[in-house]
Design an enzyme around this catalytic site. Structure first.
Site, PDB file in Angstrom:
ATOM      1  N   GLY A  35       0.978  -1.142   0.264  1.00 34.43           N
ATOM      2  CA  GLY A  35       0.073   0.595   0.181  1.00 34.43           C
ATOM      3  C   GLY A  35       1.151   0.966   0.088  1.00 34.43           C
ATOM      4  O   GLY A  35       2.029   1.193   0.591  1.00 34.43           O
ATOM      5  N   TYR A 105      -9.830  -4.076  -6.394  1.00 31.36           N
ATOM      6  CA  TYR A 105      -9.877  -3.138  -5.035  1.00 31.36           C
ATOM      7  C   TYR A 105     -11.175  -4.287  -4.499  1.00 31.36           C
ATOM      8  O   TYR A 105     -12.230  -4.572  -4.690  1.00 31.36           O
ATOM      9  CB  TYR A 105     -10.323  -2.490  -4.693  1.00 31.36           C
ATOM     10  CG  TYR A 105      -9.003  -1.000  -5.056  1.00 31.36           C
ATOM     11  CD1 TYR A 105      -7.432  -1.354  -4.604  1.00 31.36           C
ATOM     12  CD2 TYR A 105      -9.235   0.190  -5.882  1.00 31.36           C
ATOM     13  CE1 TYR A 105      -6.599  -0.406  -5.169  1.00 31.36           C
ATOM     14  CE2 TYR A 105      -8.050   0.761  -6.522  1.00 31.36           C
ATOM     15  CZ  TYR A 105      -6.475  -0.149  -5.724  1.00 31.36           C
ATOM     16  OH  TYR A 105      -5.294   1.233  -6.138  1.00 31.36           O
ATOM     17  N   ASP A 106     -10.747  -4.900  -3.208  1.00 27.36           N
ATOM     18  CA  ASP A 106     -11.544  -5.148  -1.737  1.00 27.36           C
ATOM     19  C   ASP A 106     -11.324  -4.599  -0.458  1.00 27.36           C
ATOM     20  O   ASP A 106     -11.526  -4.735   0.060  1.00 27.36           O
ATOM     21  CB  ASP A 106     -11.505  -6.386  -1.712  1.00 27.36           C
ATOM     22  CG  ASP A 106     -12.907  -7.703  -1.261  1.00 27.36           C
ATOM     23  OD1 ASP A 106     -13.718  -6.589  -0.457  1.00 27.36           O
ATOM     24  OD2 ASP A 106     -12.740  -8.035  -0.824  1.00 27.36           O
ATOM     25  N   ASP A 282       5.420   4.534  -5.116  1.00 28.48           N
ATOM     26  CA  ASP A 282       6.160   4.860  -3.726  1.00 28.48           C
ATOM     27  C   ASP A 282       8.228   4.906  -3.658  1.00 28.48           C
ATOM     28  O   ASP A 282       7.881   5.865  -2.794  1.00 28.48           O
ATOM     29  CB  ASP A 282       4.977   4.033  -3.434  1.00 28.48           C
ATOM     30  CG  ASP A 282       3.946   4.033  -3.253  1.00 28.48           C
ATOM     31  OD1 ASP A 282       3.316   5.273  -3.592  1.00 28.48           O
ATOM     32  OD2 ASP A 282       3.631   2.862  -3.366  1.00 28.48           O
TER      33      ASP A 282
END
Length: 341
Positions: A35, A105-106, A282
């Site tokens: 993430g 996504y979930d 990121d």
């Protein structure tokens, strides 16, 4: 060790078919964690920076596994709040050649998405910190998170921290109109704005002229203009824009630019054969934070960030498992890939 960096966001369970298989082409899924802000925290920890990751996770075995995964890299997890019902999940199908990667996504109703402002004590969290980083993904999760991000930014500035934000627009989470309204309110606290080829247009309607992302055409002058407009609108000290020329899902050209009030810097460009591109932005953000924090001049900080991200594209998983020494070797020109004996 440099004074600490705090990152805030969601860490998710990542489920991915083996190799380049399509979803449920067989009955196996690789389970890891990742993430945006967690990826930044891990990269910085690998560079030797004292890094704190802040989130909310369920008080169950999966939440505990995510925390252990962060601790493995030396990330400080002491400010993580426990509670809520579930960890967010994302499914990744790795693309190849002309077949694009896919993300499903979930994450609705995850612990962080249902967090409340009272879950985080920002004055305590920022004690002894020098830098705060978040992304546009976190407020996009809705609920009280736009408010919580605002509280964090205000406290960070009150305590004199540098604040960085990666715009990271995700059309599967919110609309451009929602993003502009929420992010526009937060940008006044931000010193370092990080974006990719599309973010400035999708969030703030600022488009790079002469650029066609899907057609693989990037115009440097257009991005100089984008960075200038962003700085003039929000007063950023730095605007960094990653420049990805996507030849296919397997091969990209990778570079970036950094704009300040007085100068514009463009990095060298790398030809990247992709193992895993998730987390590439990121790793760039983490490299830039490290470079600016550690006293590198602006041009060198940019080269460090691009090289760190270039190497991330060769690493499976969200996390960038490379050292400062490996990045500096690439900055110095050693990109041959020859065996190190």
């Amino acid at each position: 060790m440099m004074s600490k960096v705090v990152t805030f966001g969601e860490i998710m369970l990542r489920l991915k078919p083996e190799g380049y298989l399509r979803f449920f082409q067989n009955d196996k899924m690789e389970a890891t964690f990742g993430g945006g802000e967690a990826n930044v925290a891990v990269s910085l920890a690998n560079f030797g920076v004292d890094t704190v990751f802040v989130t909310k996770l369920p008080d169950n075995d999966i939440g505990e596994a995510a925390i252990r995964g962060l601790r493995y890299f030396g990330v400080d997890t002491s400010m993580i709040t426990r509670g809520g019902d579930r960890i967010g999940i994302y499914f990744l199908e790795a693309g190849a050649s002309q077949r694009a990667s896919k993300v499903v996504y979930d994450r609705a109703g995850s612990s962080i998405a249902t967090a409340s402002a009272g879950d985080f004590s920002w004055d305590e969290i920022f004690s002894g910190a020098e830098w705060f980083h978040f992304t546009g993904i976190t407020p996009a999760l809705g609920g009280e998170l736009p408010k919580i991000c605002g509280q964090a930014c205000r406290e960070a500035k009150k305590q004199g921290l540098m604040v960085s934000c990666d715009l990271n627009f995700r059309k599967k989470l919110w609309t451009s109109q929602e993003a502009e309204r929420v992010m526009g309110e937060l940008m006044g606290y931000v010193d370092v704005c990080i974006a990719n080829e599309e973010d400035a247009e999708k969030v703030f309607g600022i488009r790079a002229e002469g650029t066609d992302v899907t057609g693989g055409k990037l115009d440097h002058d257009g991005y100089v203009s984008v960075a200038r407009q962003l700085r003039e609108r929000f007063g950023f000290k730095y605007v960094a824009i990653t420049l990805r020329t996507s030849i296919s899902a397997s091969d990209n050209k990778w570079a970036a630019m950094l704009s300040t009030e007085s100068d514009v810097y463009f990095s060298k460009q790398y030809d990247v054969h992709i193992v895993d591109r998730v987390g590439g932005g990121d790793s760039f953000g983490a490299g830039l934070i490290y470079g600016l924090k550690s006293g590198m001049d602006n041009g060198t900080a940019l080269e460090f960030a691009v090289a760190a991200s270039c190497l991330k594209h060769s690493v499976e998983g969200d996390f960038n498992r490379v050292s400062t020494e490996e990045v500096m070797a690439l900055v110095a020109g050693d990109g041959s890939g020859r065996v190190q004996r």
